[in-house]
Design a protein around this motif. Structure first.
Motif, PDB file in Angstrom:
ATOM      1  N   MET A   1       0.853  -1.194   0.000  1.00  0.00           N
ATOM      2  CA  MET A   1       0.000   0.000   0.000  1.00  0.00           C
ATOM      3  C   MET A   1       0.882   1.234   0.000  1.00  0.00           C
ATOM      4  SD  MET A   1      -3.022   0.950   2.694  1.00  0.00           S
ATOM      5  CE  MET A   1      -3.791  -0.628   2.495  1.00  0.00           C
ATOM      6  N   SER A   2       0.470   2.257  -0.700  1.00  0.00           N
ATOM      7  CA  SER A   2       1.329   3.428  -0.837  1.00  0.00           C
ATOM      8  C   SER A   2       0.605   4.700  -0.428  1.00  0.00           C
ATOM      9  CB  SER A   2       1.803   3.552  -2.288  1.00  0.00           C
ATOM     10  OG  SER A   2       2.468   2.396  -2.682  1.00  0.00           O
ATOM     11  N   GLU A   3      -0.357   4.593   0.445  1.00  0.00           N
ATOM     12  CA  GLU A   3      -1.097   5.769   0.844  1.00  0.00           C
ATOM     13  C   GLU A   3      -0.275   6.564   1.841  1.00  0.00           C
ATOM     14  OE1 GLU A   3      -4.542   3.948   2.331  1.00  0.00           O
ATOM     15  OE2 GLU A   3      -5.122   3.101   0.415  1.00  0.00           O
ATOM     16  N   THR A   4      -0.460   7.872   1.865  1.00  0.00           N
ATOM     17  CA  THR A   4       0.334   8.732   2.733  1.00  0.00           C
ATOM     18  C   THR A   4      -0.584   9.522   3.645  1.00  0.00           C
ATOM     19  OG1 THR A   4       0.340  10.338   0.942  1.00  0.00           O
ATOM     20  CG2 THR A   4       2.265   8.943   1.166  1.00  0.00           C
ATOM     21  N   PRO A   5      -0.075   9.942   4.815  1.00  0.00           N
ATOM     22  CA  PRO A   5      -0.926  10.592   5.795  1.00  0.00           C
ATOM     23  C   PRO A   5      -1.271  12.019   5.429  1.00  0.00           C
ATOM     24  CG  PRO A   5       1.330  10.617   6.547  1.00  0.00           C
ATOM     25  CD  PRO A   5       1.314   9.861   5.263  1.00  0.00           C
ATOM     26  N   THR A   6      -2.365  12.475   5.980  1.00  0.00           N
ATOM     27  CA  THR A   6      -2.758  13.866   5.807  1.00  0.00           C
ATOM     28  C   THR A   6      -1.900  14.736   6.717  1.00  0.00           C
ATOM     29  OG1 THR A   6      -5.011  13.208   5.338  1.00  0.00           O
ATOM     30  CG2 THR A   6      -4.656  15.487   5.991  1.00  0.00           C
ATOM     31  N   THR A   7      -1.141  15.671   6.139  1.00  0.00           N
ATOM     32  CA  THR A   7      -0.290  16.564   6.916  1.00  0.00           C
ATOM     33  C   THR A   7      -0.530  17.988   6.449  1.00  0.00           C
ATOM     34  OG1 THR A   7       1.504  16.316   5.340  1.00  0.00           O
ATOM     35  CG2 THR A   7       1.469  14.773   7.187  1.00  0.00           C
ATOM     36  N   ASN A  28      -1.905  -1.470 -12.572  1.00  0.00           N
ATOM     37  CA  ASN A  28      -3.131  -0.897 -13.132  1.00  0.00           C
ATOM     38  C   ASN A  28      -3.946  -1.962 -13.868  1.00  0.00           C
ATOM     39  OD1 ASN A  28      -2.503   1.652 -12.157  1.00  0.00           O
ATOM     40  ND2 ASN A  28      -1.518   2.306 -14.049  1.00  0.00           N
ATOM     41  N   TRP A  29      -3.255  -2.834 -14.597  1.00  0.00           N
ATOM     42  CA  TRP A  29      -3.931  -3.917 -15.308  1.00  0.00           C
ATOM     43  C   TRP A  29      -4.629  -4.858 -14.328  1.00  0.00           C
ATOM     44  CZ3 TRP A  29      -3.653  -9.240 -15.502  1.00  0.00           C
ATOM     45  CH2 TRP A  29      -4.232  -9.866 -16.616  1.00  0.00           C
ATOM     46  N   ILE A  30      -3.939  -5.170 -13.213  1.00  0.00           N
ATOM     47  CA  ILE A  30      -4.524  -6.065 -12.202  1.00  0.00           C
ATOM     48  C   ILE A  30      -5.724  -5.412 -11.542  1.00  0.00           C
ATOM     49  CG2 ILE A  30      -4.104  -7.143  -9.958  1.00  0.00           C
ATOM     50  CD1 ILE A  30      -1.213  -7.613 -10.865  1.00  0.00           C
ATOM     51  N   CYS A  31      -5.590  -4.137 -11.173  1.00  0.00           N
ATOM     52  CA  CYS A  31      -6.681  -3.454 -10.459  1.00  0.00           C
ATOM     53  C   CYS A  31      -7.959  -3.390 -11.286  1.00  0.00           C
ATOM     54  CB  CYS A  31      -6.246  -2.050 -10.058  1.00  0.00           C
ATOM     55  SG  CYS A  31      -4.993  -2.017  -8.745  1.00  0.00           S
ATOM     56  N   LYS A  32      -7.827  -3.246 -12.579  1.00  0.00           N
ATOM     57  CA  LYS A  32      -9.001  -3.195 -13.445  1.00  0.00           C
ATOM     58  C   LYS A  32      -9.758  -4.514 -13.450  1.00  0.00           C
ATOM     59  CE  LYS A  32      -7.136   0.247 -16.660  1.00  0.00           C
ATOM     60  NZ  LYS A  32      -6.655   0.491 -18.051  1.00  0.00           N
ATOM     61  N   ARG A  33      -9.086  -5.609 -13.123  1.00  0.00           N
ATOM     62  CA  ARG A  33      -9.676  -6.931 -13.247  1.00  0.00           C
ATOM     63  C   ARG A  33     -10.014  -7.592 -11.924  1.00  0.00           C
ATOM     64  NH1 ARG A  33      -6.842  -5.359 -17.271  1.00  0.00           N
ATOM     65  NH2 ARG A  33      -7.306  -6.067 -19.416  1.00  0.00           N
ATOM     66  N   SER A  87      -2.650   0.454  -4.500  1.00  0.00           N
ATOM     67  CA  SER A  87      -2.990   0.706  -5.908  1.00  0.00           C
ATOM     68  C   SER A  87      -4.485   0.559  -6.130  1.00  0.00           C
ATOM     69  CB  SER A  87      -2.219  -0.263  -6.810  1.00  0.00           C
ATOM     70  OG  SER A  87      -0.835  -0.055  -6.709  1.00  0.00           O
ATOM     71  N   LEU A  88      -5.079  -0.457  -5.517  1.00  0.00           N
ATOM     72  CA  LEU A  88      -6.522  -0.656  -5.671  1.00  0.00           C
ATOM     73  C   LEU A  88      -7.307   0.478  -5.024  1.00  0.00           C
ATOM     74  CD1 LEU A  88      -8.759  -2.561  -6.682  1.00  0.00           C
ATOM     75  CD2 LEU A  88      -8.730  -3.633  -4.414  1.00  0.00           C
ATOM     76  N   ALA A  89      -6.852   0.933  -3.857  1.00  0.00           N
ATOM     77  CA  ALA A  89      -7.539   2.038  -3.182  1.00  0.00           C
ATOM     78  C   ALA A  89      -7.517   3.298  -4.046  1.00  0.00           C
ATOM     79  CB  ALA A  89      -6.890   2.307  -1.829  1.00  0.00           C
ATOM     80  N   ARG A  90      -6.383   3.593  -4.653  1.00  0.00           N
ATOM     81  CA  ARG A  90      -6.303   4.770  -5.515  1.00  0.00           C
ATOM     82  C   ARG A  90      -7.103   4.571  -6.801  1.00  0.00           C
ATOM     83  NH1 ARG A  90      -1.135   4.443  -3.566  1.00  0.00           N
ATOM     84  NH2 ARG A  90      -0.434   3.305  -5.416  1.00  0.00           N
ATOM     85  N   PHE A  91      -7.066   3.373  -7.357  1.00  0.00           N
ATOM     86  CA  PHE A  91      -7.798   3.094  -8.585  1.00  0.00           C
ATOM     87  C   PHE A  91      -9.305   3.282  -8.386  1.00  0.00           C
ATOM     88  CE2 PHE A  91     -10.042   0.057 -11.340  1.00  0.00           C
ATOM     89  CZ  PHE A  91      -9.612   0.488 -12.590  1.00  0.00           C
ATOM     90  N   ARG A  92      -9.814   2.858  -7.231  1.00  0.00           N
ATOM     91  CA  ARG A  92     -11.246   2.982  -6.941  1.00  0.00           C
ATOM     92  C   ARG A  92     -11.587   4.305  -6.261  1.00  0.00           C
ATOM     93  NH1 ARG A  92     -12.568  -3.141  -4.597  1.00  0.00           N
ATOM     94  NH2 ARG A  92     -12.193  -4.248  -6.595  1.00  0.00           N
ATOM     95  N   LYS A  93     -10.547   5.112  -5.982  1.00  0.00           N
ATOM     96  CA  LYS A  93     -10.736   6.406  -5.319  1.00  0.00           C
ATOM     97  C   LYS A  93     -11.404   6.237  -3.957  1.00  0.00           C
ATOM     98  CE  LYS A  93     -10.980   8.845  -9.745  1.00  0.00           C
ATOM     99  NZ  LYS A  93      -9.525   9.114  -9.716  1.00  0.00           N
ATOM    100  N   ILE A  94     -10.909   5.272  -3.197  1.00  0.00           N
ATOM    101  CA  ILE A  94     -11.443   5.022  -1.852  1.00  0.00           C
ATOM    102  C   ILE A  94     -10.311   5.116  -0.816  1.00  0.00           C
ATOM    103  CG2 ILE A  94     -13.404   3.616  -2.589  1.00  0.00           C
ATOM    104  CD1 ILE A  94     -11.709   1.125  -2.003  1.00  0.00           C
ATOM    105  N   GLU A  95      -9.339   5.987  -1.097  1.00  0.00           N
ATOM    106  CA  GLU A  95      -8.203   6.101  -0.189  1.00  0.00           C
ATOM    107  C   GLU A  95      -8.635   6.559   1.201  1.00  0.00           C
ATOM    108  OE1 GLU A  95      -8.560   7.682  -3.117  1.00  0.00           O
ATOM    109  OE2 GLU A  95      -6.610   8.112  -4.041  1.00  0.00           O
ATOM    110  N   ARG A  96      -7.946   6.021   2.208  1.00  0.00           N
ATOM    111  CA  ARG A  96      -8.042   6.509   3.587  1.00  0.00           C
ATOM    112  C   ARG A  96      -6.605   6.806   4.029  1.00  0.00           C
ATOM    113  NH1 ARG A  96     -11.518   2.102   6.771  1.00  0.00           N
ATOM    114  NH2 ARG A  96     -10.447   0.664   5.347  1.00  0.00           N
ATOM    115  N   PRO A  97      -6.132   8.027   3.733  1.00  0.00           N
ATOM    116  CA  PRO A  97      -4.691   8.306   3.824  1.00  0.00           C
ATOM    117  C   PRO A  97      -4.046   7.961   5.158  1.00  0.00           C
ATOM    118  CG  PRO A  97      -5.813  10.079   2.691  1.00  0.00           C
ATOM    119  CD  PRO A  97      -6.886   9.175   3.218  1.00  0.00           C
ATOM    120  N   ARG A  98      -4.591   8.431   6.274  1.00  0.00           N
ATOM    121  CA  ARG A  98      -3.935   8.168   7.555  1.00  0.00           C
ATOM    122  C   ARG A  98      -4.037   6.704   7.937  1.00  0.00           C
ATOM    123  NH1 ARG A  98      -6.437  11.936  11.827  1.00  0.00           N
ATOM    124  NH2 ARG A  98      -8.313  11.382  10.657  1.00  0.00           N
ATOM    125  N   TYR A  99      -5.224   6.123   7.773  1.00  0.00           N
ATOM    126  CA  TYR A  99      -5.425   4.713   8.101  1.00  0.00           C
ATOM    127  C   TYR A  99      -4.542   3.832   7.225  1.00  0.00           C
ATOM    128  CZ  TYR A  99      -7.716   0.138   8.075  1.00  0.00           C
ATOM    129  OH  TYR A  99      -7.972  -1.212   8.136  1.00  0.00           O
TER     130      TYR A  99
END
Length: 234
Positions: A1-7, A28-33, A87-99
């Motif tokens: 996971m590559s999400e970053t915290p809110t600062t 990206n190919w995997i996330c689409k499928r 990558s999946l969180a960003r692809f679906r736009k469901i990021e929870r940056p701090r978590y």
């Protein structure tokens, strides 16, 4: 996971590893499928499961070297879970940056500890050498987390190598273990695998020291000492 915290300032991700672009296209190919019922948290724990397989493969290699194939399979599972969750969180736009940042790096630390300790508990590498490598990794992790806080940068690769390149190196090391076996070699009581792992650990520690010096000089220029102000006070 590559999400970053809110600062207070946006996080600049620095990823310069050799396989970064090719890996991004693959992810990206995997996330689409991936089916909708697959969630980022599920993938995070698949990554941990992969780390458990790696650990068991190395430990059970004390019984038979064929168990090392389990460790190699574990690297594939661990890559899949660890690389696709954010990558999946960003692809679906469901990021929870701090978590996401907290959970991901906590799991990374646990996974890496299991991986390196597993190598040290195998008959191929002395535990002390493995712990040097683990110390180097943890020091670089500390540097990365501090850099996020003080300069708003998250460094994801060093010397053009990131987690994926490191996995390939470790898979190569594991194949070499099967090819050459274990026991003392040209270095007396220490095997060539001991020396290799120890050198990797030393490189990581040197990188930590050099990167600490670079960031310290940068911060010193941005925040110069206020000696004149103190001199002029009554």
């Amino acid at each position: 996971m590559s999400e970053t915290p809110t600062t207070l300032k946006p996080i600049h991700r620095i990823q310069e590893n050799v396989l970064a672009r090719s890996e991004r296209r693959l992810l990206n190919w995997i996330c689409k499928r991936l089916p909708r019922w697959v969630t980022p948290d599920m993938l995070t724990f698949i990554g941990i499961a992969g780390a458990v397989l790696i650990f068991l493969g190395y430990v059970f290699s004390n019984i038979a070297e064929e168990w090392l194939w389990l460790a190699i399979a574990g690297y594939a599972v661990q890559w899949f879970g660890d690389s696709t969750d954010g990558s999946l969180a960003r692809f679906r736009k469901i990021e929870r940056p701090r978590y996401g940042y907290f959970l991901d790096h906590s799991c990374d630390g646990l996974a890496t500890t299991m991986l390196v300790v597993g190598i040290g508990l195998s008959p191929y590498v002395t535990l002390e050498f493995a712990l040097v490598a683990l110390a180097g990794y943890l020091l670089l992790s500390i540097h990365a987390f501090l850099s996020v806080r003080v300069i708003g940068e998250l460094k994801l690769s060093y010397l053009n190598a990131g987690p994926t390149e490191l996995r390939f190196i470790l898979i190569g090391l594991t194949l070499a273990m099967m090819a050459f076996g274990h026991g003392p070699g040209l270095f007396g009581d220490f095997s060539g695998f001991d020396i290799f792992v120890g050198i990797v650990g030393a490189i990581l520690i040197v990188l930590f020291i050099s990167q600490t010096a670079v960031v310290s000089r940068r911060l010193a220029k941005e925040e110069p000492a206020r000696n004149e102000e103190w001199r002029n006070r009554p």
